[in-house]
Write a protein that holds these residues in place. Sequence first.
Motif, PDB file in Angstrom:
ATOM      1  N   LEU A  99     -26.005  79.951 -80.508  1.00 28.56           N
ATOM      2  CA  LEU A  99     -26.816  78.751 -80.273  1.00 28.56           C
ATOM      3  C   LEU A  99     -27.272  78.645 -78.816  1.00 28.56           C
ATOM      4  N   PRO A 100     -28.389  77.955 -78.571  1.00 30.11           N
ATOM      5  CA  PRO A 100     -28.843  77.721 -77.192  1.00 30.11           C
ATOM      6  C   PRO A 100     -28.063  76.594 -76.543  1.00 30.11           C
ATOM      7  N   VAL A 101     -26.822  76.832 -76.257  1.00 25.58           N
ATOM      8  CA  VAL A 101     -25.940  75.826 -75.660  1.00 25.58           C
ATOM      9  C   VAL A 101     -25.326  76.458 -74.419  1.00 25.58           C
ATOM     10  N   GLN A 122     -36.308  80.505 -71.117  1.00 25.87           N
ATOM     11  CA  GLN A 122     -34.958  81.032 -70.943  1.00 25.87           C
ATOM     12  C   GLN A 122     -33.965  79.910 -71.238  1.00 25.87           C
ATOM     13  N   VAL A 123     -33.065  80.156 -72.111  1.00 25.98           N
ATOM     14  CA  VAL A 123     -32.065  79.138 -72.449  1.00 25.98           C
ATOM     15  C   VAL A 123     -30.682  79.781 -72.425  1.00 25.98           C
ATOM     16  N   SER A 266     -33.587  67.150 -79.784  1.00 18.20           N
ATOM     17  CA  SER A 266     -34.361  67.561 -78.610  1.00 18.20           C
ATOM     18  C   SER A 266     -35.554  66.642 -78.426  1.00 18.20           C
ATOM     19  N   MET A 267     -35.775  66.247 -77.209  1.00 22.28           N
ATOM     20  CA  MET A 267     -36.913  65.390 -76.840  1.00 22.28           C
ATOM     21  C   MET A 267     -37.420  65.914 -75.508  1.00 22.28           C
ATOM     22  N   ARG A 268     -38.661  66.339 -75.509  1.00 20.91           N
ATOM     23  CA  ARG A 268     -39.173  66.963 -74.281  1.00 20.91           C
ATOM     24  C   ARG A 268     -40.596  66.502 -74.038  1.00 20.91           C
ATOM     25  N   THR A 271     -43.247  67.341 -66.990  1.00 15.53           N
ATOM     26  CA  THR A 271     -42.510  68.211 -66.092  1.00 15.53           C
ATOM     27  C   THR A 271     -42.308  67.564 -64.733  1.00 15.53           C
TER      28      THR A 271
ATOM     29  N   SER B 266     -41.376  62.546 -66.787  1.00 15.13           N
ATOM     30  CA  SER B 266     -40.713  63.643 -67.486  1.00 15.13           C
ATOM     31  C   SER B 266     -39.418  63.153 -68.110  1.00 15.13           C
ATOM     32  N   MET B 267     -39.202  63.550 -69.317  1.00  7.58           N
ATOM     33  CA  MET B 267     -37.999  63.189 -70.068  1.00  7.58           C
ATOM     34  C   MET B 267     -37.603  64.436 -70.842  1.00  7.58           C
ATOM     35  N   ALA B 269     -34.345  66.426 -72.889  1.00  6.20           N
ATOM     36  CA  ALA B 269     -32.973  66.456 -73.391  1.00  6.20           C
ATOM     37  C   ALA B 269     -32.929  67.384 -74.585  1.00  6.20           C
ATOM     38  N   GLY B 270     -31.951  68.271 -74.588  1.00  6.48           N
ATOM     39  CA  GLY B 270     -31.706  69.094 -75.761  1.00  6.48           C
ATOM     40  C   GLY B 270     -32.696  70.215 -75.936  1.00  6.48           C
TER      41      GLY B 270
END
Lengths: 436, 436, 436, 436
Positions: A99-101, A122-123, A266-268, A271, B266-267, B269-270
Amino acid sequence: MHDAHADTGPADGAATADVIRQALDGHPAQRGDLEDLYKDLHRNPELSFAEVRTSGIVAERLRDLGYEVTTGVGRTGVVGVLANGEGPRVFLRADFDALPVAERTGLPYASTATAADQDGHQVPVMHACGHDMHVTCLLGALRLLADARASWSGTVVALFQPAEEIGKGAQAMVDDRLFARFGTPDVVLGQHVGPFPAGALGAHPGPALAATDALRVQLFGKGGHGSRPETAIDPVLMAAHTVVRLQSVVSREIAGGDTAVVTVGSMRAGTKDNIIPDDAELKLNIRTYTDEVRGTVLAAVERIVKAEAAASGAPREPEISPIGRFPVLVNDPDATGRTVGALTAHFGPEAVFDPGPATGSEDCGTFATASGAPLCFWFFGGTDREQFAAALEAGTVARDIPSNHSPLFAPVVQPTLDVGVAAMTVAALAWLAPAG
Amino acid sequence: MHDAHADTGPADGAATADVIRQALDGHPAQRGDLEDLYKDLHRNPELSFAEVRTSGIVAERLRDLGYEVTTGVGRTGVVGVLANGEGPRVFLRADFDALPVAERTGLPYASTATAADQDGHQVPVMHACGHDMHVTCLLGALRLLADARASWSGTVVALFQPAEEIGKGAQAMVDDRLFARFGTPDVVLGQHVGPFPAGALGAHPGPALAATDALRVQLFGKGGHGSRPETAIDPVLMAAHTVVRLQSVVSREIAGGDTAVVTVGSMRAGTKDNIIPDDAELKLNIRTYTDEVRGTVLAAVERIVKAEAAASGAPREPEISPIGRFPVLVNDPDATGRTVGALTAHFGPEAVFDPGPATGSEDCGTFATASGAPLCFWFFGGTDREQFAAALEAGTVARDIPSNHSPLFAPVVQPTLDVGVAAMTVAALAWLAPAG
Amino acid sequence: MHDAHADTGPADGAATADVIRQALDGHPAQRGDLEDLYKDLHRNPELSFAEVRTSGIVAERLRDLGYEVTTGVGRTGVVGVLANGEGPRVFLRADFDALPVAERTGLPYASTATAADQDGHQVPVMHACGHDMHVTCLLGALRLLADARASWSGTVVALFQPAEEIGKGAQAMVDDRLFARFGTPDVVLGQHVGPFPAGALGAHPGPALAATDALRVQLFGKGGHGSRPETAIDPVLMAAHTVVRLQSVVSREIAGGDTAVVTVGSMRAGTKDNIIPDDAELKLNIRTYTDEVRGTVLAAVERIVKAEAAASGAPREPEISPIGRFPVLVNDPDATGRTVGALTAHFGPEAVFDPGPATGSEDCGTFATASGAPLCFWFFGGTDREQFAAALEAGTVARDIPSNHSPLFAPVVQPTLDVGVAAMTVAALAWLAPAG
Amino acid sequence: MHDAHADTGPADGAATADVIRQALDGHPAQRGDLEDLYKDLHRNPELSFAEVRTSGIVAERLRDLGYEVTTGVGRTGVVGVLANGEGPRVFLRADFDALPVAERTGLPYASTATAADQDGHQVPVMHACGHDMHVTCLLGALRLLADARASWSGTVVALFQPAEEIGKGAQAMVDDRLFARFGTPDVVLGQHVGPFPAGALGAHPGPALAATDALRVQLFGKGGHGSRPETAIDPVLMAAHTVVRLQSVVSREIAGGDTAVVTVGSMRAGTKDNIIPDDAELKLNIRTYTDEVRGTVLAAVERIVKAEAAASGAPREPEISPIGRFPVLVNDPDATGRTVGALTAHFGPEAVFDPGPATGSEDCGTFATASGAPLCFWFFGGTDREQFAAALEAGTVARDIPSNHSPLFAPVVQPTLDVGVAAMTVAALAWLAPAG
């Protein structure tokens, strides 16, 4: 043990306790090697459909054990076959993606890996769901089964499945003509490590793991300078309102007695502090057990997402697109009875429990539903027993025991590994025919 | 023209209209070259403090024009000096960094550039604030001033400043001993292209651009599996509630007659739908004009951020850290009167307006406050005149005319460039002494 | 004093300083009576259009003073006329309704009154906006003017207006043929007590008080048992989301340099914890200064209210209906100059200030716009001077000085009353002609 | 019929099918009278502890039937006793209060009643929970039991209970020395009409109805003028944010497999659009089945309420106070088996179902827990069978069938009434002894 299993003894025609004990006798000799393998896999996690190193290790080991190996089944999947005379065709499955953790366990063998995700970012990567343990235990069981081949008859088909985390790996293997190439199973067996006391084994007959719908939501605003919001339509605020509003789906639209989970994982958006971006992206994960509840939730999500965009004056409707989907995982009651019976006979009734239905999801059921075979999928605990007991006493299990997908999730290596190897071996022998 | 400027004629001892006209006569010959330069800069934007290519081009051109060039002033800044006898030391400033915005103008010379940002993520880059136009116009004016050196006396110090967008470039140049190395200015002049009709020039005496506080807010939750929110503390929801709650700072805590802007640009998370992450990050941009309002806003932001974390049961208090800060930009009334007077005399009163205070921010004022010199900073329009007039008629200027930082922001090359070159030349000559 | 007023001396043809001083000489004799009257009115507040007792007291006192009295003008309004020869017709206005607020001042003469509101609910009533002070001061001025009638010439028309708080009283008096019956004014003068230091007088030329739109929003859900939200559509949550979302109108859609206030003053839904009600009601109060900003705000409110209902899955669209509306109050610059000049000459420049535009609203302007006459409307302070100075020092004026409509709003009786009487007398004499 | 009941036949020593049929033979003669009574009660609803008219009617009818009547038991409760020789003491319970709901059924016998609630406000009143049906059915059964007294032996104690809706009536009767005065029950039987097909009967052994916590939350802001929010602390917005935030308790803090409901049934703040009020009030209703989930929910509610007040900068912490509380209602498995067995024998297996646990609450269980007697509490359907079938087909039961507490809730009179009378008669006879 749950009453429902009480009367389910070892099935006719399956391995006896003696055969099982003999098969397991070989385990201590491989224990150190498997522990090393586990730590190596843990230190080198790979994202879904990118399990190149992992599948290479698996294939090499399978060959060493004498299994006939096919790689690239469903992109990065590996199948190992041990045909050992007449008898049932038993599919044993382990998934192997990570996972990407960003791992925070502090373990000496913790991952520091990173990789490019599907969007090219990159994660960090971590085995935060224990698939490394699944691979290790299945390889351990496959060795014991191979070594004990004189005492059983039938065909073992080991499935090392990619991309479970995105709900696509099992289907990819099926779509790659799995059953045409490797035969139709008489039973599908799989196991998952979880936040239970190490040593415990749990299986629930019937619907045991929830359906999952993973959705991507793209919200469209209008970018501008951060100092002039009146010229923009702020997608950050639009996303925030949407996330807040989505809480009411479970709290208001689903009956107290029904089960649904709606998570925005996920909330994005944006920038830079002084640029109002053009859009925002949410990733939703939805769990349900019935088509009716699923329909209600999906309709409510769509209604809310669209209305919140309208409330913001969005220039375009949001786009909602599926990322992946898991069906409900249904354990066949008879197959579960038979498997749990064998586990109980071996581990003792105090080790086996019925965890009830869980909101997690798994695509292992796909191998069963696509082939018509019965499924038994069980959990094995990975938490230190004393730590678990203390949290239970304090009523803080939910908060204090790191769950799958947590950056702190790390099964104790032992007795988790020993029990995982043994459970898979016992379960397989419960279905294979006794030798001649 | 605003009445306040009406009686401000060309100041004693400054260049006459004839000198100005003569100086500008050389412009048509360089127009094509400048247009090409502008498009080249636009196509090749660079992020703050990474303006390597741009500073190289600037330095080379300055040398060609006969300016004494110093590079690396304040990391990537460039200073060009033309000492031309006794007289005032006039600082002319252009900033030259770009923004992490994905250009959507569709122009033939649109940027497709990407670069690594401060956190190492690849981001798109765009001249979405017109700094490429600033550089081009200043270079054009510097050539005209150099060519006309026989007609004026004094020293021109051209500042090509990095990292305006993050509020750090002007201070970096000052901290690099700017005044010790290049003298103390008698006046600082700068200009900015904006969403006004091309050809228009605007300056507001007194506080003209707002103070900015840029803040990073880190919110701490507790990660877990998306299907088991009860084991986690969801930072996505915490962030969403915080963004929503922050709207009430302006709507409820600032008087209608006062000005404040609070933007969450910018916000983040996850990464995955089925993992509840450990934390979330917000980037805030705050605009105010007075210390009292600024104090009220910053206190309210801190109160809300902390309380929303508490409402979520956060395991740790959020961390609020400054990303950057711009002071209020204050135009010296006398210097503005003198400069605007010269612009009005040259362009005509219909071309010059008072835009009032704007919520944008600029660090150009740092050169003035750090040296004690007066400042005049003006805007020049970059929007097609007919398009602007139509939007004005329709009452849709705020929504239809792309503003700075928009992915659609693109000044029309002409007459924007011609007016920008001429305005900077006229303003400089308004302060330089006439030749002996 | 604000510079703009500095050169505005007593106008030609208006009363001299001597006449004013003489007229005010009679005030000490009435002071005690007026203080008693003020406390009596404060103790007996009446809601809009229900000012029966108040109008009775006013009418009786007017008759005693020799004014020709007409009652029932615009339902409960009272007009008193003193025709005193040739000369200007000066309208002096006081409003006299109170508010549904539960007084918490703790004053010996605090109100404990209750009354039925428009919906038939018993509500507390309080003079929380100081209209009792307006009535008292105007009656005091009317006595002084009557006593001084030998020294001036013209007609005084005193308007005791009902229902200012709901924005309907001035229009009701105009609609009741006010100008046909009592003549067209040459000027309209009015004053309002506010949270400034007692003794201070403030007037702003031009747009001085905001436009108000008061709206009722009815939200429709679907009722049900509190334990079964899945069978209902929860209007409580719908209302909450709407109130939260409305904050973004001011924070995101209005430019920092523009002014708008959006307040939800009342939110009511449901009666019992275990019943999800059918609907919810919001009452909004909106302040703006320009048609453009007003249009933007009203459109955004409608968009948000509808979209939030849609997000909830409302069975019906919300209904938005106007409760009342105030236009912008515009002080005529010349009339304000003349009036402020007289006040400055009498009270001294240190007593008179320009408060700038305020977000409050008033329907006093209706008498001016409906008749074409110029208006001057000013504030007089009601806060204890030392308390105000201390709050100013501490920077806590906004939080510590109770503002109009607060349950703690209570002007200090003196010098508020003395100054209010004198200011109205001085202003009237500034417009009436000197006697033959 | 649910399998768990399949082997539970008529208990030894209870009435035979013949006795039951004979007893019910008398019903047609009273049917018309009971229908009239039902409509009369429906038209004349009374709030909790104000059931004066209703208790009078009940007492009079009980006396006419030969029951020994005691009124004023637990304020407005009524107890009727028919001592009929040796044998079990069977408590039969009906509740008789109504709700503050404005009826919208459009029925000819719809309520238009209003009454003062606990706070003195006039509110509409409606039998929106069917207690009028409970009263009517119990009176019908009591007549049949009285008429059939020759065929059974024991004591019937009929409880007509006030104030069920506020969770206080049963406790009030118990506290009024119910058991000391009327004996200790051998069983407590009660029934509730609900949104099931008329004719259907449902009982769930074990925890059958949820625990309820009803809370009042007072939020403290600071009042002010609606145009000057910066001087106030807005409790309307504080309440809205609190209501929104509370949704996350169920959606984020309770496991998918656990059950909790958090409803804000009432939210009230302010009276006028242009006054920001001082405070706001919420009324919460919380349903849970276990102490652990209850504790989690109550702690989360308190945490959120306090933090949202802090986020608003509230001058005082909110006050959270209990309005009422219902314990979990637990049906004794044996008593339920016996009762359901009798109902099944009479109505047929197709009429009897297991509804599972429901999130509703009831204080009927108090009579059982306070006396140590077993309880059986069942539902009887009140929805038109065809309407129900159509909604089931369309998958719209939850949305289209009005549930208890809805302004549209109205059981069809028949066969609801006939079945309710018969069910109570059958259940009572299942526990009374056959006549000597």
